[in-house]
Design an enzyme around this catalytic site. Structure first.
Site, PDB file in Angstrom:
ATOM      1  N   ARG A  43     -24.157  49.448 -71.523  1.00 12.07           N
ATOM      2  CA  ARG A  43     -24.930  48.571 -70.637  1.00 12.07           C
ATOM      3  C   ARG A  43     -24.913  47.124 -71.138  1.00 12.07           C
ATOM      4  O   ARG A  43     -24.871  46.180 -70.340  1.00 12.07           O
ATOM      5  CB  ARG A  43     -26.362  49.100 -70.509  1.00 12.07           C
ATOM      6  N   SER A 185     -30.180  61.893 -63.076  1.00 15.83           N
ATOM      7  CA  SER A 185     -28.984  61.381 -63.753  1.00 15.83           C
ATOM      8  C   SER A 185     -29.074  59.873 -63.898  1.00 15.83           C
ATOM      9  O   SER A 185     -29.153  59.148 -62.907  1.00 15.83           O
ATOM     10  CB  SER A 185     -27.730  61.739 -62.945  1.00 15.83           C
ATOM     11  N   ASP A 341     -27.778  65.672 -73.762  1.00 14.77           N
ATOM     12  CA  ASP A 341     -26.597  65.585 -74.628  1.00 14.77           C
ATOM     13  C   ASP A 341     -26.787  66.326 -75.951  1.00 14.77           C
ATOM     14  O   ASP A 341     -25.831  66.514 -76.706  1.00 14.77           O
ATOM     15  CB  ASP A 341     -26.264  64.116 -74.917  1.00 14.77           C
ATOM     16  N   LYS A 368     -20.052  68.091 -68.020  1.00 10.91           N
ATOM     17  CA  LYS A 368     -19.960  67.031 -69.038  1.00 10.91           C
ATOM     18  C   LYS A 368     -18.500  66.927 -69.498  1.00 10.91           C
ATOM     19  O   LYS A 368     -17.595  67.389 -68.819  1.00 10.91           O
ATOM     20  CB  LYS A 368     -20.908  67.341 -70.201  1.00 10.91           C
ATOM     21  N   ARG A 372     -19.994  72.599 -71.225  1.00 11.92           N
ATOM     22  CA  ARG A 372     -20.648  72.797 -72.538  1.00 11.92           C
ATOM     23  C   ARG A 372     -21.379  74.129 -72.639  1.00 11.92           C
ATOM     24  O   ARG A 372     -21.641  74.593 -73.755  1.00 11.92           O
ATOM     25  CB  ARG A 372     -21.592  71.621 -72.846  1.00 11.92           C
TER      26      ARG A 372
HETATM   27  C1  S3P Z   1     -25.645  58.674 -69.788  1.00  9.71           C
HETATM   28  C2  S3P Z   1     -26.323  59.556 -68.983  1.00  9.71           C
HETATM   29  C3  S3P Z   1     -26.208  61.027 -69.107  1.00  9.71           C
HETATM   30  C4  S3P Z   1     -25.606  61.429 -70.440  1.00  9.71           C
HETATM   31  C5  S3P Z   1     -24.410  60.597 -70.795  1.00  9.71           C
HETATM   32  C6  S3P Z   1     -24.787  59.134 -70.887  1.00  9.71           C
HETATM   33  C7  S3P Z   1     -25.816  57.231 -69.557  1.00  9.71           C
HETATM   34  O1  S3P Z   1     -25.384  61.515 -68.073  1.00  9.71           O
HETATM   35  O2  S3P Z   1     -25.258  62.792 -70.411  1.00  9.71           O
HETATM   36  O3  S3P Z   1     -23.879  61.003 -72.048  1.00  9.71           O
HETATM   37  O4  S3P Z   1     -25.470  56.427 -70.440  1.00  9.71           O
HETATM   38  O5  S3P Z   1     -26.307  56.858 -68.483  1.00  9.71           O
HETATM   39  P1  S3P Z   1     -25.957  61.858 -66.611  1.00  9.71           P
HETATM   40  O6  S3P Z   1     -26.486  60.632 -66.018  1.00  9.71           O
HETATM   41  O7  S3P Z   1     -24.789  62.388 -65.854  1.00  9.71           O
HETATM   42  O8  S3P Z   1     -27.015  62.897 -66.829  1.00  9.71           O
END
Ligand code: S3P
Length: 455
Positions: A43, A185, A341, A368, A372
């Site tokens: 980000r 998500s 995660d 993922k 997993r």
């Molecule tokens: C993330 C959000 C999660 C996570 C990924 C990183 C992010 O995924 O599993 O490793 O940086 O926004 P999801 O938004 O698909 O749950």
């Protein structure tokens, strides 16, 4: 160093990690640091590229995933200095100003890069973009962002009606939209909020449970007009807006710290402090789950750094005599997005816990970097564990000692690291194939493991 505890072997084009704990047991103690948070690193690079003026980033993760983000945004005109952990400078190009790249943008293994970037690209009128990723990313679902973006008026094309990368995007002026996401998500939420930055009016995302909120925090810090309704798990961005470059300090990644938290909780006699870890409440589900299992973990030196809560995490082995260090627990419901995660490494913790650990409501794990649920169940069972796969999780009967064998990461970084920690408690020597995957989020993982096993 004890050279025979941890060793790496070339297995071209891959690498094997071999772990052979001494029969007399390991002594794990000391103070360590983990690399920068992956979500915050992505980000910072993206918002820095979209902002006006200069963004500086201290503590950036130098893993392959943020490198993919940096490469994509450089290809669209952002000036990003050589990546390092001390100070990266990003000279932003300004919202709506990204240049049309002359080649396909490649997000590598990184779902966050691809899904967040789609929101940015779809809302850049007059530009054409093509995006792709590695074999794993090309098999991960993109409809979760393509569908709502199309409802905002975006034009995207791809395999199976846009369900999978490679994707092509013709940037447009989008319409504001209220999206009720069926899944919690952060990638979906962030994609739409980024699309909303350039869209006139209010773009709102409501999610069924709260996912990580790093985008909300950082967008506010960069000057976006953003409101959050915690009651309904809704976030609204009002566009068009302008972002102003900021200094960002990236804390250590709790998802990387999780491997050492579990090490400290399951290796007899361990006493370990992991310094400078991000403890944003949307990410601390792993701490709650381990505490529920009876782990001895304390937060020390709590502070706030650049808008994110940070602490040092102190973990001590809590078993005594014949009593196992952990007991089983149930991981389900709203807790799941807050530790999504960390489920592979929590499954490892469950193999030494007394009783049956139940993980459910976690079907997201199947999409993922690997499936997993299937991969962890199969690989841990190869090591002698008793794991039953469920459609949306696993049941793990703890207390069966793990034994040496050969296992495989399936090129998934978190699977490789979870299996390495499992191997610390196994008798004999475990070989983890395709272990080079760790570089996606934790290039120094093996070095830290060697350091800990040498004390
Ligand atoms: C993330 C959000 C999660 C996570 C990924 C990183 C992010 O995924 O599993 O490793 O940086 O926004 P999801 O938004 O698909 O749950």
């Amino acid at each position: 160093m004890s050279p025979n505890v941890i060793s790496l072997k070339a297995a071209e084009p891959h690498q094997d990690l071999i772990i052979a704990p001494p029969t007399t047991g390991l002594t794990i103690n000391g103070r360590i640091q983990v690399p920068g948070d992956k979500s915050i690193s992505h980000r910072a690079l993206m918002l820095g590229a979209l902002a006006e003026g200069e963004t500086t980033i201290a503590g950036l993760l130098l893993g392959e995933d943020p490198r993919s983000t940096a490469a994509c945004f450089r290809a669209m005109g952002a000036e990003i200095s050589t990546l390092n952990t001390e100070r990266v400078t990003v000279r932003g190009i300004g919202l709506g100003q990204l240049l049309e790249p002359s080649d396909i943008l490649n997000a590598g293994n990184s779902g966050t890069t691809l899904r967040l970037m789609l929101g940015v690209l779809a809302s850049h009128p007059g530009r054409f973009f093509a995006v792709t990723g590695d074999q794993s990313l090309r098999s991960r679902p993109m409809s979760r962002v393509v569908k709502p973006l199309r409802q905002m008026g975006a034009e995207l094309w791809g395999r199976q009606e846009g369900a999978y990368a490679p994707l092509a995007i013709q940037g447009q002026s989008l319409k504001p939209f209220h999206y009720h996401s069926p899944i919690a998500s952060a990638q979906v939420k962030s994609c739409l909020l980024l699309a909303g930055l350039m869209t006139e009016g209010q773009t709102t995302v409501t999610e069924p449970a709260l996912s990580r909120d790093h985008s909300e925090r950082m967008l506010k810090a960069f000057g976006a007009n953003l409101t959050v309704d915690p009651e309904t798990h809704s976030v609204t961005v009002t566009g068009p807006t302008r972002l102003k470059g900021q200094p960002v300090v990236v804390p250590g990644d709790i998802s990387s710290a999780a491997f050492w938290l579990v090490t400290g909780a399951i290796v007899p006699g361990a006493d370990l402090t992991i310094e400078n870890v991000g403890v944003n409440p949307t990410r601390t589900g792993v701490l709650e789950a381990l505490l529920l299992m009876g782990a001895d973990i304390t937060q020390e030196n709590a502070r706030t750094v650049a808008g994110e809560p940070v602490a040092d995490l102190h973990v001590r082995y809590a078993g005594t005599g014949d009593r196992p260090p952990l007991s089983a627990c149930t991981i389900a419901g709203d807790l799941v997005p807050r530790l999504i995660d960390e489920i592979p490494i929590l499954a490892v913790a469950a193999t030494v816990a007394q009783g049956t650990t139940i993980i459910r409501d976690a079907a997201e794990l199947r999409v993922k970097e690997s499936d997993r649920i299937a991969v962890m169940a199969h690989q841990l069972n190869q090591m002698g564990a008793r794991v039953t796969e469920q459609p949306d999780g696993m049941e793990i009967v703890g207390g069966t000692p793990l034994v040496s064998t050969e296992v495989d990461s399936y090129t998934d970084h978190r699977i490789a690291m979870s299996l390495a920690i499992a191997a610390l408690t196994a008798t004999g020597s475990t070989t983890i194939h395709r272990a080079e995957a760790v570089a996606v989020s934790y290039p120094d993982f093996v070095a830290t493991l060697e350091q800990l096993c040498a004390v």
